[in-house]
Design a protein around this motif. Sequence first.
Motif, short mmCIF file in Angstrom:
data_model
loop_
_atom_site.label_atom_id
_atom_site.label_comp_id
_atom_site.label_asym_id
_atom_site.label_seq_id
_atom_site.Cartn_x
_atom_site.Cartn_y
_atom_site.Cartn_z
N VAL A 1 0.85 -1.19 0.00
CA VAL A 1 0.00 0.00 0.00
C VAL A 1 0.89 1.24 0.00
O VAL A 1 1.85 1.33 0.78
N THR B 1 -2.06 6.51 2.77
CA THR B 1 -3.18 6.36 3.71
C THR B 1 -4.11 7.58 3.58
O THR B 1 -3.65 8.68 3.25
N THR C 1 -6.10 3.98 2.98
CA THR C 1 -6.43 3.05 1.91
C THR C 1 -7.43 2.05 2.45
O THR C 1 -7.26 1.54 3.56
N LYS D 1 -9.63 -1.46 1.43
CA LYS D 1 -9.68 -2.57 0.48
C LYS D 1 -10.68 -3.63 0.95
O LYS D 1 -10.94 -3.77 2.14
N LYS E 1 -9.13 -5.62 -3.23
CA LYS E 1 -9.36 -4.56 -4.21
C LYS E 1 -9.64 -3.25 -3.49
O LYS E 1 -10.37 -3.22 -2.50
N LYS E 2 -9.07 -2.17 -4.00
CA LYS E 2 -9.27 -0.87 -3.37
C LYS E 2 -10.72 -0.42 -3.48
O LYS E 2 -11.37 -0.60 -4.52
N THR F 1 -12.88 2.85 -3.59
CA THR F 1 -12.67 4.26 -3.86
C THR F 1 -14.01 4.95 -4.11
O THR F 1 -15.02 4.32 -4.40
N GLU G 1 -9.64 7.72 -7.52
CA GLU G 1 -8.73 6.68 -7.06
C GLU G 1 -8.50 6.76 -5.56
O GLU G 1 -7.73 5.98 -5.01
N ASN G 2 -9.21 7.68 -4.92
CA ASN G 2 -9.03 7.89 -3.50
C ASN G 2 -10.16 7.26 -2.68
O ASN G 2 -11.25 6.99 -3.19
N ALA G 3 -9.89 7.05 -1.41
CA ALA G 3 -10.90 6.49 -0.52
C ALA G 3 -12.09 7.42 -0.42
O ALA G 3 -11.93 8.65 -0.46
#
Length: 271
Positions: A233, A236, A238, A240, A244-245, A247, A252-254
Amino acid sequence: MSKRNTQANKAAARDRLRAERERQAKKDKTRKQLVVAGSVVAALAVVGGISYGVMQLNKPDAWEAAADAKNVTAPKNTSGKDGTTVVVGESSAKKTLELYEDSRCPVCATFEQGVGETISKDVEAGKYKVKYVGATFIDNTDNGEGSKNALSALGAALDVSPEAFLEYKAALYSAKFHPEESDDKFAKDSYLIEAADSVDALKGNKAFQKAVEDGTYDAWAIKMSKTFDKSGVQGTPTVKMDDKKITAEGSENAPMTADEFTKAVDKALKA
């Protein structure tokens, strides 16, 4: 006065003078010996002081010692090697949400303030379990030890209960207690204990406070940090699930809001 008496007086005077010189010589010798002895003691003291100072400089600090520790004290409610597997939630929950965070991370604070309560409710409802992985990389990039110290304190909270752990994590990330990234407040045990007093299970908890002050879980925090480093990773927070992330939609961010998070998680749960 006869010549004989005069000579006798002179002889007596010479004897007294000789005796006085001998006494003075003995005094001078004794004084010299004391001075030399004192100088040796002083020199030894200086050398000893220097040696002690060098030893202290070369002595590893608490975190270096923790990193080198052969025996790791892991908190209760952990599993795996060195207790670095931290899973909170119902064992019957089929899915596991992986959460990667650094305690000093400001974006993590924003994430927790927006989403943390939702996660706690979901875990309590058995919607999923949470696997927590703590990082400490900000201590390296911004200097300091707050990330490590806070992670150690989280270990102390986890030793009390998983619920105390989640509540304490929320307190550390709260607007009230979370400092600026450059402000290493979490390096102070007193500040971590102050934040803990906002959690019922930790308020006035002497065992918790002692664990924080003694650094009981410092070595564990280092091991946990290494687990993060090995995870691959890159930042932070992050999140999953099934490796798999998760988002926010179109990012592409949390997800940073409860609605975005619930939408993304529900999608992952159905996958």
